[in-house]
Scaffold this motif. Structure first.
Motif, PDB file in Angstrom:
ATOM      1  N   HIS A 124       0.846  -1.211   0.000  1.00 42.60           N
ATOM      2  CA  HIS A 124       0.000   0.000   0.000  1.00 42.60           C
ATOM      3  C   HIS A 124       0.871   1.247   0.000  1.00 42.60           C
ATOM      4  O   HIS A 124       0.617   2.201  -0.724  1.00 42.60           O
ATOM      5  CB  HIS A 124      -0.939   0.019   1.217  1.00 42.60           C
ATOM      6  N   LEU A 125       1.896   1.210   0.851  1.00 44.21           N
ATOM      7  CA  LEU A 125       2.823   2.341   0.923  1.00 44.21           C
ATOM      8  C   LEU A 125       3.471   2.577  -0.447  1.00 44.21           C
ATOM      9  O   LEU A 125       3.569   3.716  -0.917  1.00 44.21           O
ATOM     10  CB  LEU A 125       3.885   2.049   1.997  1.00 44.21           C
ATOM     11  N   LEU A 126       3.873   1.503  -1.082  1.00 41.09           N
ATOM     12  CA  LEU A 126       4.491   1.613  -2.416  1.00 41.09           C
ATOM     13  C   LEU A 126       3.549   2.286  -3.408  1.00 41.09           C
ATOM     14  O   LEU A 126       3.969   3.098  -4.222  1.00 41.09           O
ATOM     15  CB  LEU A 126       4.823   0.223  -2.959  1.00 41.09           C
ATOM     16  N   GLN A 127       2.292   1.927  -3.329  1.00 45.04           N
ATOM     17  CA  GLN A 127       1.324   2.495  -4.277  1.00 45.04           C
ATOM     18  C   GLN A 127       1.018   3.951  -3.943  1.00 45.04           C
ATOM     19  O   GLN A 127       0.844   4.777  -4.827  1.00 45.04           O
ATOM     20  CB  GLN A 127       0.011   1.691  -4.262  1.00 45.04           C
ATOM     21  N   GLU A 128       0.963   4.256  -2.657  1.00 46.68           N
ATOM     22  CA  GLU A 128       0.484   5.590  -2.261  1.00 46.68           C
ATOM     23  C   GLU A 128       1.542   6.670  -2.365  1.00 46.68           C
ATOM     24  O   GLU A 128       1.233   7.807  -2.693  1.00 46.68           O
ATOM     25  CB  GLU A 128      -0.034   5.544  -0.809  1.00 46.68           C
ATOM     26  N   TRP A 129       2.798   6.327  -2.061  1.00 49.10           N
ATOM     27  CA  TRP A 129       3.824   7.381  -2.004  1.00 49.10           C
ATOM     28  C   TRP A 129       4.181   7.857  -3.412  1.00 49.10           C
ATOM     29  O   TRP A 129       4.388   7.053  -4.309  1.00 49.10           O
ATOM     30  CB  TRP A 129       5.084   6.878  -1.289  1.00 49.10           C
ATOM     31  N   GLU A 130       4.253   9.182  -3.590  1.00 46.74           N
ATOM     32  CA  GLU A 130       4.623   9.749  -4.893  1.00 46.74           C
ATOM     33  C   GLU A 130       5.953  10.481  -4.755  1.00 46.74           C
ATOM     34  O   GLU A 130       6.046  11.442  -3.998  1.00 46.74           O
ATOM     35  CB  GLU A 130       3.564  10.781  -5.356  1.00 46.74           C
ATOM     36  N   TRP A 131       6.956  10.023  -5.472  1.00 47.85           N
ATOM     37  CA  TRP A 131       8.244  10.736  -5.489  1.00 47.85           C
ATOM     38  C   TRP A 131       8.178  11.841  -6.534  1.00 47.85           C
ATOM     39  O   TRP A 131       7.604  11.661  -7.606  1.00 47.85           O
ATOM     40  CB  TRP A 131       9.389   9.781  -5.834  1.00 47.85           C
ATOM     41  N   SER A 132       8.816  12.970  -6.226  1.00 41.14           N
ATOM     42  CA  SER A 132       8.708  14.104  -7.145  1.00 41.14           C
ATOM     43  C   SER A 132       9.700  14.022  -8.299  1.00 41.14           C
ATOM     44  O   SER A 132       9.514  14.633  -9.335  1.00 41.14           O
ATOM     45  CB  SER A 132       8.902  15.422  -6.390  1.00 41.14           C
ATOM     46  N   VAL A 142       9.916  12.218 -13.466  1.00 40.12           N
ATOM     47  CA  VAL A 142       9.738  10.935 -14.154  1.00 40.12           C
ATOM     48  C   VAL A 142       8.424  10.991 -14.921  1.00 40.12           C
ATOM     49  O   VAL A 142       7.400  11.459 -14.394  1.00 40.12           O
ATOM     50  CB  VAL A 142       9.738   9.768 -13.133  1.00 40.12           C
ATOM     51  N   ASP A 143       8.450  10.542 -16.147  1.00 42.62           N
ATOM     52  CA  ASP A 143       7.262  10.518 -16.991  1.00 42.62           C
ATOM     53  C   ASP A 143       6.104   9.805 -16.260  1.00 42.62           C
ATOM     54  O   ASP A 143       6.289   8.714 -15.704  1.00 42.62           O
ATOM     55  CB  ASP A 143       7.634   9.753 -18.273  1.00 42.62           C
ATOM     56  N   ALA A 144       4.931  10.437 -16.262  1.00 40.09           N
ATOM     57  CA  ALA A 144       3.787   9.892 -15.505  1.00 40.09           C
ATOM     58  C   ALA A 144       3.426   8.482 -15.964  1.00 40.09           C
ATOM     59  O   ALA A 144       3.034   7.632 -15.150  1.00 40.09           O
ATOM     60  CB  ALA A 144       2.582  10.824 -15.648  1.00 40.09           C
TER      61      ALA A 144
END
Ligand code: NA7
Length: 551
Positions: free
Chosen positions: A84-92, A235-237
């Motif tokens: 879940h953490l992997l999916q939720e966190w967004e790196w800029s 990073v490309d969306a």
């Protein structure tokens, strides 16, 4: 969540009169946070974490110099244990800056409610194994004395700051800072004459940033470095979306890879290629940026000096074509070691920075080494360089330093620091003979700094958790590496690395950056990288902890 008293605790025989925990973890960086979460919330143990900093983050708490960022791609420089953490966190960005990684670790600490079990601002300065009770007695600089059945060093590999003994440093009237102990409110370089000492991965990140702010910057170089562009940016969306959709695949691949990245050597000798073919490949890796050039190059790069020379030549040409002054370019070109045998720095405009009119290079070889600090600057090669601020980017007493600093004493009062006077000796980089119930996360002789750290950290945390679970289920009180297993492991680590060019460089992997430190290659390199190492550790466990004595 929170502290849970377990049946296991009651079955032990902890000494009376002192706070007692099932485990003491030293450090609250990537490894200590996950270790706490894993032992407390998976096994239900009572854990105390001691952390010298006033917050979580370890490396990312201390290193706040300008330009400080990660050299691993963000999508794999993170925890993978929680999907879940992997999916939720967004790196800029591709390589997030220090403050973003620190925010991530803060977020994790809050998400898993870790802070109540961490004592901040507290440094462990002694840990003694009591052979009567089979417990560790841990002491801190704040006067704490606690007991624990297990002691887990989550102190990081690059956390013991190396400030060389520069003559006259105390006489310098300006300000000086080591990059790994950077002031939290930053340093203002506006209108200042600044010196940076060192040209390792840290300095390569800091120099372009400082050069933009300072009136004048003088870089003091002892050994030049081969640098490759980081190519940081958004990073490309679509790429991020595809990675998130396949995170299980990503995680499987990095766990079984050589270095913990999605990078793979080309299965060919560079000497079998035509100049045109290899130039195309070099350009591709150069354009890709990051560690591809270092860790996904032709397979013989680390083994054959002739092959290595061909690859190094490409990077030397890049320096010559970037740096306008040919004399400065020559000083910036490494000549004394094979490419890749020192840690690959990733750069953003590093070589370009030496084209700026406010930047000067003082090279130890060509211009003379640093002789002393004076009240107004630095004297090198007989010449005084007047500066207002000195930035000391001289790195760390790597791998063994943080462990030796803990004041660990095992069976018979044996000091770990003394035992390692001639170099570290471990079993799997996880445990040591004579030091029961002590585990080291990413310790020397494990892949550690030759891997994407979170991958190796998670592997060790999970292995240690399973091991302690095994101890608990079988009502065992001690686990200890045998001297024989340790001897074989130390020999194996040396044997493998001696087939490569790695030991030929004066690198911090070899302990060569610290005066008087024994020369021994400290991380574990292969033969199948972190994937093979993981298999080996799992086999050891599956065979009832082969190479350990359990009682
Ligand atoms: P490094 O890579 O150890 O770099 C330190 C630099 O400082 C390096 O250029 C050294 O030269 C130089 N140095 C060290 N001691 C001295 C003295 N006494 N005089 C002059 N110059 C000196 O540390 P970093 O912080 O850049 O990076 C460490 C790791 O942190 C990095 O690789 C990442 O994994 C994260 P040398 O090359 O030893 O001749």
């Amino acid at each position: 969540m929170g502290m849970v008293q377990t049946e296991y605790r009651k079955s032990g025989a902890p000494p009376a009169g002192k706070a007692t925990f099932d485990a003491v973890v030293v450090g609250a960086g990537f490894s200590g946070l996950y270790m706490l979460h894993s032992l407390r919330d998976r096994l239900g143990l009572r854990v105390r974490v001691f952390e010298a900093g006033n917050g979580v983050g370890g490396t990312w708490y201390w290193n706040r110099y300008p330009g400080c960022r990660c050299d691993s791609d963000s999508y794999i420089y993170c925890y993978t244990f929680d999907r879940h953490l992997l999916q939720e966190w967004e790196w800029s960005e591709r390589y997030p800056e220090q403050d973003e990684i620190l925010r991530y670790l803060e977020h994790c600490a809050d998400r898993f409610d870790l802070k109540p079990d961490i004592q901040f601002g507290t440094r462990v300065n002694a840990a003694t194994f009591d052979e009567k009770t089979n417990h560790w007695e841990v002491r801190t600089d704040k006067g704490d004395v606690v007991n624990a059945k297990y002691l887990i060093a989550a102190v990081g590999s690059l956390s013991a700051t190396n400030v060389p003994n520069f003559k006259g440093l105390e006489s310098f009237k300006g300000k000086w800072y080591h990059t790994s102990q950077w002031p939290h409110d930053g340093v203002d370089f506006t209108n200042k004459r600044v010196a940076v000492i060192g040209t390792g991965a840290t300095a390569v990140q800091a120099i372009p940033e400082i050069a933009q702010q300072a009136k004048h910057l003088t870089v003091f170089q002892r050994t030049p470095n081969f640098c490759v562009p980081a190519r940081n940016g958004k990073v490309d969306a679509e790429v991020t979306k595809a990675r998130k959709a396949d995170y299980d695949g990503v995680v499987d691949r990095i766990k079984s890879s050589f270095f913990g990245f999605e990078l793979y050597f080309m299965p060919k000798s560079v000497l079998e290629t035509t100049p045109e073919e290899r130039e195309r490949e070099f350009d591709r890796m150069w354009d890709e940026g990051g560690f591809a050039f270092w860790l996904a190059n032709y397979k013989d790069m680390f083994f054959d000096k002739k092959a290595n020379d061909v690859i190094a030549d490409y990077l030397k040409r890049k320096i010559r074509s970037t740096v306008k002054d040919p004399e400065v370019a020559e000083k910036l070109i490494p000549k004394t070691y094979a490419y890749g045998t020192k840690r690959q720095p990733l750069d953003t405009n590093y070589f370009e920075t030496f084209n700026k009119s406010n930047v000067a290079l003082v090279d130890a070889e060509a211009d003379g080494p640093i002789e002393e600090m004076t009240p107004t600057g630095i004297r090198a090669g007989g010449k005084e360089h007047a500066v207002d601020i000195i930035v000391i980017a001289t790195g760390f007493d790597a791998l063994t330093g943080p462990l030796k600093n803990l004041g660990i004493r095992g069976r018979g009062g044996q000091s770990l620091a003394q035992k390692w006077e001639d170099g570290p000796e471990t079993y799997l980089g996880l445990a040591m003979a004579g030091f029961p119930n002590l585990f080291t996360i990413t310790g020397p002789q494990s892949p550690s700094v030759l891997s994407n750290m979170p991958v190796s950290i998670e592997q060790h945390v999970e292995w240690i958790t399973d091991c302690i679970d095994h101890m608990r289920r079988n009502k065992l009180s001690t686990i200890e590496a045998t001297p024989q297993a340790q001897q074989l492991w130390v020999a194996h680590v040396a044997e493998i690395v001696n087939t490569t060019l790695m030991p030929t460089a004066n690198s911090w992997y070899m302990g060569a950056n610290i005066a008087g430190k024994p020369r021994q290659f400290m991380p574990y390199l292969g033969p199948e990288g972190v994937g093979g190492y993981r298999k080996k550790c799992d086999e050891v466990a599956a065979k009832g902890y082969e190479g350990f004595v359990l009682s």
